[in-house]
Design a protein around this motif. Structure first.
Motif, PDB file in Angstrom:
ATOM      1  N   VAL A   1      51.308   5.037 -66.299  1.00  0.00           N
ATOM      2  CA  VAL A   1      51.973   5.516 -67.524  1.00  0.00           C
ATOM      3  C   VAL A   1      52.867   6.714 -67.183  1.00  0.00           C
ATOM      4  O   VAL A   1      54.011   6.798 -67.653  1.00  0.00           O
ATOM      5  N   LEU A   2      52.368   7.617 -66.353  1.00  0.00           N
ATOM      6  CA  LEU A   2      53.153   8.795 -65.952  1.00  0.00           C
ATOM      7  C   LEU A   2      54.422   8.375 -65.206  1.00  0.00           C
ATOM      8  O   LEU A   2      55.510   8.898 -65.485  1.00  0.00           O
ATOM      9  N   GLN A   3      54.302   7.436 -64.293  1.00  0.00           N
ATOM     10  CA  GLN A   3      55.472   6.998 -63.528  1.00  0.00           C
ATOM     11  C   GLN A   3      56.492   6.294 -64.424  1.00  0.00           C
ATOM     12  O   GLN A   3      57.701   6.495 -64.267  1.00  0.00           O
ATOM     13  N   MET A   4      56.026   5.486 -65.381  1.00  0.00           N
ATOM     14  CA  MET A   4      56.953   4.866 -66.334  1.00  0.00           C
ATOM     15  C   MET A   4      57.664   5.946 -67.148  1.00  0.00           C
ATOM     16  O   MET A   4      58.868   5.868 -67.402  1.00  0.00           O
ATOM     17  N   SER A   5      56.903   6.948 -67.542  1.00  0.00           N
ATOM     18  CA  SER A   5      57.459   8.038 -68.342  1.00  0.00           C
ATOM     19  C   SER A   5      58.555   8.776 -67.580  1.00  0.00           C
ATOM     20  O   SER A   5      59.576   9.141 -68.151  1.00  0.00           O
ATOM     21  N   LYS A   6      58.344   8.978 -66.291  1.00  0.00           N
ATOM     22  CA  LYS A   6      59.361   9.649 -65.474  1.00  0.00           C
ATOM     23  C   LYS A   6      60.660   8.851 -65.421  1.00  0.00           C
ATOM     24  O   LYS A   6      61.743   9.432 -65.309  1.00  0.00           O
ATOM     25  N   LEU A   7      60.541   7.534 -65.510  1.00  0.00           N
ATOM     26  CA  LEU A   7      61.732   6.692 -65.525  1.00  0.00           C
ATOM     27  C   LEU A   7      62.431   6.691 -66.886  1.00  0.00           C
ATOM     28  O   LEU A   7      63.643   6.511 -66.964  1.00  0.00           O
ATOM     29  N   LEU A   8      61.663   6.894 -67.949  1.00  0.00           N
ATOM     30  CA  LEU A   8      62.179   6.705 -69.301  1.00  0.00           C
ATOM     31  C   LEU A   8      62.523   7.987 -70.056  1.00  0.00           C
ATOM     32  O   LEU A   8      63.135   7.922 -71.120  1.00  0.00           O
ATOM     33  N   PHE A   9      62.134   9.150 -69.499  1.00  0.00           N
ATOM     34  CA  PHE A   9      62.378  10.424 -70.183  1.00  0.00           C
ATOM     35  C   PHE A   9      62.861  11.474 -69.191  1.00  0.00           C
ATOM     36  O   PHE A   9      62.403  11.528 -68.056  1.00  0.00           O
ATOM     37  N   ARG A  10      63.762  12.305 -69.644  1.00  0.00           N
ATOM     38  CA  ARG A  10      64.243  13.419 -68.820  1.00  0.00           C
ATOM     39  C   ARG A  10      63.259  14.581 -68.918  1.00  0.00           C
ATOM     40  O   ARG A  10      62.839  14.959 -70.021  1.00  0.00           O
TER      41      ARG A  10
ATOM     42  N   MET B   1      46.826  16.246 -65.348  1.00  0.00           N
ATOM     43  CA  MET B   1      47.595  16.099 -66.570  1.00  0.00           C
ATOM     44  C   MET B   1      46.833  15.181 -67.523  1.00  0.00           C
ATOM     45  O   MET B   1      46.361  14.118 -67.127  1.00  0.00           O
ATOM     46  N   GLN B   2      46.739  15.571 -68.740  1.00  0.00           N
ATOM     47  CA  GLN B   2      46.114  14.755 -69.786  1.00  0.00           C
ATOM     48  C   GLN B   2      47.088  13.661 -70.219  1.00  0.00           C
ATOM     49  O   GLN B   2      48.307  13.863 -70.199  1.00  0.00           O
ATOM     50  N   ILE B   3      46.555  12.533 -70.644  1.00  0.00           N
ATOM     51  CA  ILE B   3      47.412  11.442 -71.115  1.00  0.00           C
ATOM     52  C   ILE B   3      48.284  11.906 -72.278  1.00  0.00           C
ATOM     53  O   ILE B   3      49.437  11.499 -72.410  1.00  0.00           O
ATOM     54  N   SER B   4      47.755  12.789 -73.098  1.00  0.00           N
ATOM     55  CA  SER B   4      48.517  13.269 -74.266  1.00  0.00           C
ATOM     56  C   SER B   4      49.677  14.180 -73.873  1.00  0.00           C
ATOM     57  O   SER B   4      50.539  14.475 -74.703  1.00  0.00           O
ATOM     58  N   ASP B   5      49.739  14.608 -72.598  1.00  0.00           N
ATOM     59  CA  ASP B   5      50.837  15.448 -72.115  1.00  0.00           C
ATOM     60  C   ASP B   5      52.009  14.637 -71.569  1.00  0.00           C
ATOM     61  O   ASP B   5      53.039  15.199 -71.218  1.00  0.00           O
ATOM     62  N   ILE B   6      51.850  13.340 -71.478  1.00  0.00           N
ATOM     63  CA  ILE B   6      52.885  12.475 -70.905  1.00  0.00           C
ATOM     64  C   ILE B   6      53.895  12.102 -71.996  1.00  0.00           C
ATOM     65  O   ILE B   6      53.516  11.693 -73.095  1.00  0.00           O
ATOM     66  N   ALA B   7      55.168  12.239 -71.677  1.00  0.00           N
ATOM     67  CA  ALA B   7      56.233  12.029 -72.666  1.00  0.00           C
ATOM     68  C   ALA B   7      56.156  10.661 -73.340  1.00  0.00           C
ATOM     69  O   ALA B   7      56.344  10.564 -74.556  1.00  0.00           O
ATOM     70  N   LEU B   8      55.864   9.618 -72.590  1.00  0.00           N
ATOM     71  CA  LEU B   8      55.799   8.278 -73.168  1.00  0.00           C
ATOM     72  C   LEU B   8      54.724   8.206 -74.254  1.00  0.00           C
ATOM     73  O   LEU B   8      54.935   7.611 -75.319  1.00  0.00           O
ATOM     74  N   VAL B   9      53.607   8.851 -74.013  1.00  0.00           N
ATOM     75  CA  VAL B   9      52.509   8.871 -74.982  1.00  0.00           C
ATOM     76  C   VAL B   9      52.871   9.761 -76.175  1.00  0.00           C
ATOM     77  O   VAL B   9      52.613   9.411 -77.327  1.00  0.00           O
ATOM     78  N   GLN B  10      53.500  10.893 -75.907  1.00  0.00           N
ATOM     79  CA  GLN B  10      53.935  11.772 -76.985  1.00  0.00           C
ATOM     80  C   GLN B  10      54.958  11.072 -77.872  1.00  0.00           C
ATOM     81  O   GLN B  10      54.936  11.213 -79.101  1.00  0.00           O
TER      82      GLN B  10
ATOM     83  N   ASN C   1      60.168  15.029 -68.572  1.00  0.00           N
ATOM     84  CA  ASN C   1      58.916  14.776 -69.293  1.00  0.00           C
ATOM     85  C   ASN C   1      58.963  15.294 -70.731  1.00  0.00           C
ATOM     86  O   ASN C   1      57.978  15.783 -71.273  1.00  0.00           O
ATOM     87  N   GLU C   2      60.119  15.193 -71.357  1.00  0.00           N
ATOM     88  CA  GLU C   2      60.305  15.619 -72.747  1.00  0.00           C
ATOM     89  C   GLU C   2      60.481  14.375 -73.616  1.00  0.00           C
ATOM     90  O   GLU C   2      61.449  13.634 -73.450  1.00  0.00           O
ATOM     91  N   PHE C   3      59.558  14.155 -74.550  1.00  0.00           N
ATOM     92  CA  PHE C   3      59.640  12.943 -75.370  1.00  0.00           C
ATOM     93  C   PHE C   3      60.875  12.943 -76.267  1.00  0.00           C
ATOM     94  O   PHE C   3      61.310  11.893 -76.731  1.00  0.00           O
ATOM     95  N   GLU C   4      61.485  14.114 -76.480  1.00  0.00           N
ATOM     96  CA  GLU C   4      62.708  14.175 -77.271  1.00  0.00           C
ATOM     97  C   GLU C   4      63.939  13.780 -76.454  1.00  0.00           C
ATOM     98  O   GLU C   4      65.036  13.728 -76.989  1.00  0.00           O
TER      99      GLU C   4
END
Length: 124
Positions: free
Chosen positions: A56-65, A1-10, A67-70
């Motif tokens: 970053v990916l693991q934080m994103s999993k905690l913070l987004f449903r 997975m690219q960093i730009s594909d992670i919801a937190l980064v998006q 992996n959707e930044f919306e």
């Protein structure tokens, strides 16, 4: 997975393209720094930029449903998101030590006391 594909980064890119650009700059710098860690700590697991991005990916999993930044679980400001991502990239930076600094430490009296056991109480 690219960093730009992670919801937190998006999410950061959407909220603040400026901070997003700064994260990409930080990533590039940190990738160079982290490559020095195996020289000092060859027995450690790999502490590469990919390791930081896994955080970053693991934080994103905690913070987004899903992996959707919306779909954030809670509202975060762009500054908060920048700090989260930057902390993931920088968390191992203290392991980067120059050869000069290593030599200075190893030749110090405190190091000698520590390795022979008599300085453990003073150092820790």
């Amino acid at each position: 997975m690219q960093i730009s594909d992670i919801a937190l980064v998006q999410y950061l890119k959407f909220k603040s393209p400026l901070y997003y650009g700064k994260i990409l700059e930080l990533k590039e710098s940190v990738a160079n720094w982290l490559s020095y860690i195996p020289q000092t700590f060859p027995h450690y697991t790999r502490h590469t930029v990919e390791h930081s991005e896994e955080i970053v990916l693991q934080m994103s999993k905690l913070l987004f449903r899903d992996n959707e930044f919306e779909q954030p679980v809670l509202r975060l400001s762009s500054v908060e998101v920048f700090i989260l991502i930057a902390s993931a990239y920088l968390h191992d930076s203290g392991m980067v030590v120059s050869d000069k600094e290593k030599l200075k430490i190893i030749q110090s009296e405190q190091w000698g006391l520590f390795v022979n056991g008599s300085g453990k109480k003073e150092m820790g």
